[in-house]
Design an enzyme around this catalytic site. Structure first.
Site, PDB file in Angstrom:
ATOM      1  N   ASP A   1      45.793  40.253  49.699  1.00  0.00           N
ATOM      2  CA  ASP A   1      45.064  40.913  48.582  1.00  0.00           C
ATOM      3  C   ASP A   1      46.180  40.072  47.449  1.00  0.00           C
ATOM      4  OD1 ASP A   1      44.451  42.916  46.345  1.00  0.00           O
ATOM      5  OD2 ASP A   1      46.397  43.618  46.645  1.00  0.00           O
TER       6      ASP A   1
ATOM      7  N   ASP B   1      46.772  41.122  43.454  1.00  0.00           N
ATOM      8  CA  ASP B   1      47.628  42.051  42.446  1.00  0.00           C
ATOM      9  C   ASP B   1      48.568  43.168  43.196  1.00  0.00           C
ATOM     10  OD1 ASP B   1      46.293  41.673  39.396  1.00  0.00           O
ATOM     11  OD2 ASP B   1      44.730  41.647  40.921  1.00  0.00           O
TER      12      ASP B   1
END
Length: 254
Positions: free
Chosen positions: A9, A11
């Site tokens: 991922d 953010d």
């Protein structure tokens, strides 16, 4: 266990807003040194693949644009496969619009087949009202991702899921959700790695999107406590990630 490929991922895992998370660059450097393949799997639909990669490069990450797989790309691939040439009204950024257009979608503001909504930081009441009118008139509704919030330099900010809920509530139409935790984005990313699911681990900070993606779709998960969901919040969940750490520096890739 040594994993042969990583889904990572962005953010809350690699950065918060414009700030690199401690240990993130070193983590990617260690993967590069060990020649372990990875794909950045992000629900952020505001940028094109090249733009999303450039943000990482500008922050000091040694990565290639092909390692980026976004929910905008997944949405475009879904429409291209299932509804080639569909007309689409976009509520979102130019990055989302150009990604859909490159996949053969016809962008329009009137009588579209679909209303596609991604995070729009310039969202206005009129944009929401127009989208509601189009959906009520029969356009199918797609949400690029369900994220209710995301971390930034200033704290948590409203995510696409929070804004999509306005249209869903107004029209009584629940959108087709493309991004994490849905399997469609995971399957595409695993295919890009060229590995079987049992050899892959998903790394993320958001239990409801990142970790559930792995739990729901048969991929091991590593929760990093640097973003949306805290260790305490994760511990309250019935299903737990296989691994949980406070910083990426704690994790060995070999």
């Amino acid at each position: 266990m040594k994993y042969e490929g990583y889904l990572i991922d962005l953010d809350g895992t690699m950065y918060n807003g414009g700030t690199v998370i401690e240990g993130a660059i070193d983590f990617i450097d260690r993967l590069n040194k060990a020649a372990i393949p990875y794909v950045f799997l992000t629900n952020n639909a505001t940028k094109t693949q090249t733009e999303a990669a450039q943000k990482l490069i500008d922050m000091g990450f040694d990565i290639h644009p092909r390692t980026l797989y976004t929910s905008a790309m997944t949405t475009a691939a879904y429409l291209k496969a299932e509804f080639p040439g569909a007309s689409v009204h976009v509520i979102g950024t130019s990055g989302l619009s150009s990604t859909l257009e490159a996949a053969g979608c016809v962008l329009t503001d009137e009588n579209p087949d679909f209303v596609v909504m991604g995070l729009d930081t310039a969202l206005t009441y009129e944009k929401l009202a127009h989208g509601a009118r189009l959906i009520s008139a029969g356009a199918k509704f797609i949400s690029t991702n369900p994220d209710r919030k995301f971390p930034s330099d200033e704290g948590f900010l409203p995510g696409n899921g929070s804004l999509v809920s306005v249209l869903a509530s107004t029209t009584d139409v629940e959108p087709i959700v493309i991004g994490k935790p849905k399997g469609i984005i995971l399957e595409a990313a695993v295919k890009a790695l060229g590995l079987s699911k049992d050899k892959v681990i998903l790394v993320g900070d958001n239990y409801d999107t990142d970790i559930r993606t792995g739990l729901d779709n048969g991929v091991a998960t590593l929760h990093v406590n640097t973003g949306v969901t805290s260790r305490e919040q994760v511990k309250t969940q019935e299903r737990q990630p296989e691994h949980m750490i406070d910083q990426l520096s704690e994790w060995s890739v070999e």
